[in-house]
Design a protein around this motif. Structure first.
Motif, PDB file in Angstrom:
ATOM      1  N   VAL A   1      35.485  15.776  25.533  1.00 25.94           N
ATOM      2  CA  VAL A   1      34.067  15.400  25.615  1.00 25.94           C
ATOM      3  C   VAL A   1      33.758  14.286  24.615  1.00 25.94           C
ATOM      4  O   VAL A   1      33.071  13.315  24.938  1.00 25.94           O
ATOM      5  N   LEU A   2      34.274  14.409  23.394  1.00 25.21           N
ATOM      6  CA  LEU A   2      34.052  13.354  22.406  1.00 25.21           C
ATOM      7  C   LEU A   2      34.660  12.035  22.883  1.00 25.21           C
ATOM      8  O   LEU A   2      34.024  10.971  22.772  1.00 25.21           O
ATOM      9  N   THR A   3      35.861  12.096  23.431  1.00 21.63           N
ATOM     10  CA  THR A   3      36.503  10.884  23.955  1.00 21.63           C
ATOM     11  C   THR A   3      35.647  10.260  25.047  1.00 21.63           C
ATOM     12  O   THR A   3      35.465   9.031  25.089  1.00 21.63           O
ATOM     13  N   TYR A   4      35.104  11.100  25.925  1.00 21.25           N
ATOM     14  CA  TYR A   4      34.241  10.604  26.997  1.00 21.25           C
ATOM     15  C   TYR A   4      32.994   9.933  26.433  1.00 21.25           C
ATOM     16  O   TYR A   4      32.623   8.826  26.860  1.00 21.25           O
ATOM     17  N   LEU A   5      32.331  10.584  25.493  1.00 22.16           N
ATOM     18  CA  LEU A   5      31.108  10.003  24.924  1.00 22.16           C
ATOM     19  C   LEU A   5      31.388   8.640  24.313  1.00 22.16           C
ATOM     20  O   LEU A   5      30.565   7.720  24.413  1.00 22.16           O
ATOM     21  N   ARG A   6      32.553   8.489  23.715  1.00 16.80           N
ATOM     22  CA  ARG A   6      32.892   7.217  23.083  1.00 16.80           C
ATOM     23  C   ARG A   6      33.183   6.107  24.076  1.00 16.80           C
ATOM     24  O   ARG A   6      33.235   4.930  23.688  1.00 16.80           O
ATOM     25  N   THR A   7      33.359   6.454  25.342  1.00 12.17           N
ATOM     26  CA  THR A   7      33.573   5.424  26.364  1.00 12.17           C
ATOM     27  C   THR A   7      32.262   4.888  26.932  1.00 12.17           C
ATOM     28  O   THR A   7      32.265   3.879  27.633  1.00 12.17           O
ATOM     29  N   LEU A   8      31.176   5.567  26.649  1.00 15.51           N
ATOM     30  CA  LEU A   8      29.905   5.172  27.252  1.00 15.51           C
ATOM     31  C   LEU A   8      29.448   3.829  26.700  1.00 15.51           C
ATOM     32  O   LEU A   8      29.372   3.637  25.490  1.00 15.51           O
ATOM     33  N   ASP A   9      29.137   2.923  27.590  1.00 12.29           N
ATOM     34  CA  ASP A   9      28.693   1.599  27.168  1.00 12.29           C
ATOM     35  C   ASP A   9      27.214   1.385  27.403  1.00 12.29           C
ATOM     36  O   ASP A   9      26.713   0.273  27.335  1.00 12.29           O
ATOM     37  N   ASP A  10      26.510   2.471  27.671  1.00 11.56           N
ATOM     38  CA  ASP A  10      25.068   2.397  27.924  1.00 11.56           C
ATOM     39  C   ASP A  10      24.337   2.467  26.593  1.00 11.56           C
ATOM     40  O   ASP A  10      24.220   3.529  25.988  1.00 11.56           O
ATOM     41  N   GLU A  11      23.849   1.336  26.120  1.00  9.95           N
ATOM     42  CA  GLU A  11      23.161   1.311  24.834  1.00  9.95           C
ATOM     43  C   GLU A  11      21.855   2.114  24.873  1.00  9.95           C
ATOM     44  O   GLU A  11      21.286   2.422  23.834  1.00  9.95           O
ATOM     45  N   GLY A  12      21.405   2.452  26.050  1.00 10.56           N
ATOM     46  CA  GLY A  12      20.168   3.226  26.165  1.00 10.56           C
ATOM     47  C   GLY A  12      20.364   4.693  25.876  1.00 10.56           C
ATOM     48  O   GLY A  12      19.379   5.437  25.750  1.00 10.56           O
ATOM     49  N   LEU A  13      21.621   5.151  25.795  1.00  6.99           N
ATOM     50  CA  LEU A  13      21.881   6.563  25.509  1.00  6.99           C
ATOM     51  C   LEU A  13      22.396   6.675  24.077  1.00  6.99           C
ATOM     52  O   LEU A  13      23.493   6.229  23.743  1.00  6.99           O
ATOM     53  N   ASP A  14      21.597   7.290  23.230  1.00 12.01           N
ATOM     54  CA  ASP A  14      21.887   7.411  21.816  1.00 12.01           C
ATOM     55  C   ASP A  14      22.415   8.823  21.560  1.00 12.01           C
ATOM     56  O   ASP A  14      21.655   9.745  21.297  1.00 12.01           O
ATOM     57  N   TRP A  15      23.748   8.996  21.642  1.00 10.41           N
ATOM     58  CA  TRP A  15      24.347  10.325  21.526  1.00 10.41           C
ATOM     59  C   TRP A  15      24.872  10.560  20.114  1.00 10.41           C
ATOM     60  O   TRP A  15      25.199   9.623  19.386  1.00 10.41           O
ATOM     61  N   THR A  16      24.952  11.830  19.732  1.00 11.12           N
ATOM     62  CA  THR A  16      25.630  12.248  18.508  1.00 11.12           C
ATOM     63  C   THR A  16      26.397  13.529  18.811  1.00 11.12           C
ATOM     64  O   THR A  16      25.867  14.437  19.457  1.00 11.12           O
ATOM     65  N   TYR A  17      27.627  13.589  18.338  1.00 11.41           N
ATOM     66  CA  TYR A  17      28.505  14.749  18.523  1.00 11.41           C
ATOM     67  C   TYR A  17      28.657  15.408  17.159  1.00 11.41           C
ATOM     68  O   TYR A  17      29.112  14.775  16.206  1.00 11.41           O
ATOM     69  N   VAL A  18      28.263  16.677  17.052  1.00  5.82           N
ATOM     70  CA  VAL A  18      28.201  17.347  15.753  1.00  5.82           C
ATOM     71  C   VAL A  18      29.304  18.399  15.664  1.00  5.82           C
ATOM     72  O   VAL A  18      29.229  19.459  16.289  1.00  5.82           O
ATOM     73  N   SER A  19      30.339  18.099  14.874  1.00  4.60           N
ATOM     74  CA  SER A  19      31.456  19.022  14.695  1.00  4.60           C
ATOM     75  C   SER A  19      31.175  19.977  13.537  1.00  4.60           C
ATOM     76  O   SER A  19      30.854  19.532  12.435  1.00  4.60           O
ATOM     77  N   PRO A  20      31.339  21.278  13.765  1.00  7.95           N
ATOM     78  CA  PRO A  20      31.236  22.222  12.653  1.00  7.95           C
ATOM     79  C   PRO A  20      32.545  22.270  11.890  1.00  7.95           C
ATOM     80  O   PRO A  20      33.559  21.709  12.316  1.00  7.95           O
ATOM     81  N   ALA A  21      32.548  22.964  10.764  1.00  2.00           N
ATOM     82  CA  ALA A  21      33.793  23.285  10.087  1.00  2.00           C
ATOM     83  C   ALA A  21      34.625  24.189  10.981  1.00  2.00           C
ATOM     84  O   ALA A  21      34.097  24.827  11.904  1.00  2.00           O
ATOM     85  N   PRO A  22      35.948  24.278  10.752  1.00  2.00           N
ATOM     86  CA  PRO A  22      36.780  25.135  11.597  1.00  2.00           C
ATOM     87  C   PRO A  22      36.318  26.586  11.643  1.00  2.00           C
ATOM     88  O   PRO A  22      36.487  27.255  12.661  1.00  2.00           O
ATOM     89  N   GLU A  23      35.751  27.071  10.558  1.00  2.00           N
ATOM     90  CA  GLU A  23      35.247  28.445  10.540  1.00  2.00           C
ATOM     91  C   GLU A  23      33.726  28.424  10.590  1.00  2.00           C
ATOM     92  O   GLU A  23      33.071  27.980   9.647  1.00  2.00           O
ATOM     93  N   ILE A  24      33.169  28.891  11.700  1.00  2.33           N
ATOM     94  CA  ILE A  24      31.724  28.979  11.846  1.00  2.33           C
ATOM     95  C   ILE A  24      31.386  30.368  12.371  1.00  2.33           C
ATOM     96  O   ILE A  24      32.000  30.845  13.328  1.00  2.33           O
TER      97      ILE A  24
END
Length: 213
Positions: free
Chosen positions: A137-160
């Motif tokens: 999913v992160l790889t996919y989001l990074r391929t998006l070239d639509d400047e109109g979509l302002d995405w952020t991917y929030v990774s937690p620590a390994p233990e949540i």
């Protein structure tokens, strides 16, 4: 802020709903069950695989968030989870919403340049399919070239896990934040604090951020 939150009834999603609602945001909590994760929020039934329903619910929102997890039915979740998130993005775009913040995974965090945690020897086999699905999913989001979509991917620590809301944590980027030379941890409550902070501040547009103690 008018927030539409998909996956609102899970461990992380329910805490994001609670945190956002407590700050006075107008939350529509979306899940397949339609149950309310916290009193006072609007509920709706939907699956992010239904892009038309995503667009319908997202219309008029200031931001959309997803706390949806990969399928846990015993099958490989990579392809289905990627399709789910592609549908989510298409629905958000169709609704004309600019801001999308996604609950991500920890397996794609780097332990060294170009070396992901999930690729290291000893990474738990039981968690690997979900980690790889999240990384896709992160790889996919990074391929998006639509400047109109302002995405952020929030990774937690390994233990949540459920815990205390302290409001004290560190924010990072692609690198794994360690704690005393061990893989880090974060409570689901403090992860939600950082997540809603990001929704409000838009500090990491079109990027991944990480959260850990």
């Amino acid at each position: 802020m008018k927030l539409v939150l998909f996956g609102a009834t899970g461990m992380v999603g329910s805490r994001i709903a609670t945190e956002a609602s407590a700050r006075g945001h107008q939350v529509t909590a979306v899940s397949r069950s339609g149950q309310s994760p916290v009193p006072g929020v609007t509920t709706a039934v939907a699956d992010i695989s239904d892009r038309a329903r995503v667009a319908e619910l997202a219309a008029g929102a200031d931001a959309v968030a997803s706390a949806c997890a990969p399928p846990r039915d015993g099958a490989n979740p990579q392809a289905p989870f990627l399709v789910m998130n592609q549908s989510l993005v298409e629905g958000v775009r169709a609704a004309g919403v600019r801001r999308l913040v996604v609950v991500g995974g920890a397996g794609s965090l780097e332990v060294a340049p170009g070396q992901a945690l999930a690729d290291q020897p000893g990474f738990p086999e039981d968690y690997l399919p979900e980690a790889l699905a999240q990384r896709d999913v992160l790889t996919y989001l990074r391929t998006l070239d639509d400047e109109g979509l302002d995405w952020t991917y929030v990774s937690p620590a390994p233990e949540i896990a459920p815990g205390e809301r302290t409001g004290r944590f560190r924010i990072g980027g692609d690198q794994l934040l360690t704690e005393d030379h061990h893989a880090g941890r974060i409570s689901a409550e403090d992860y939600a604090v950082a997540f809603v902070d990001e929704l409000e501040k838009d500090a990491h547009p079109r990027a991944r951020m990480s959260v850990a103690y």
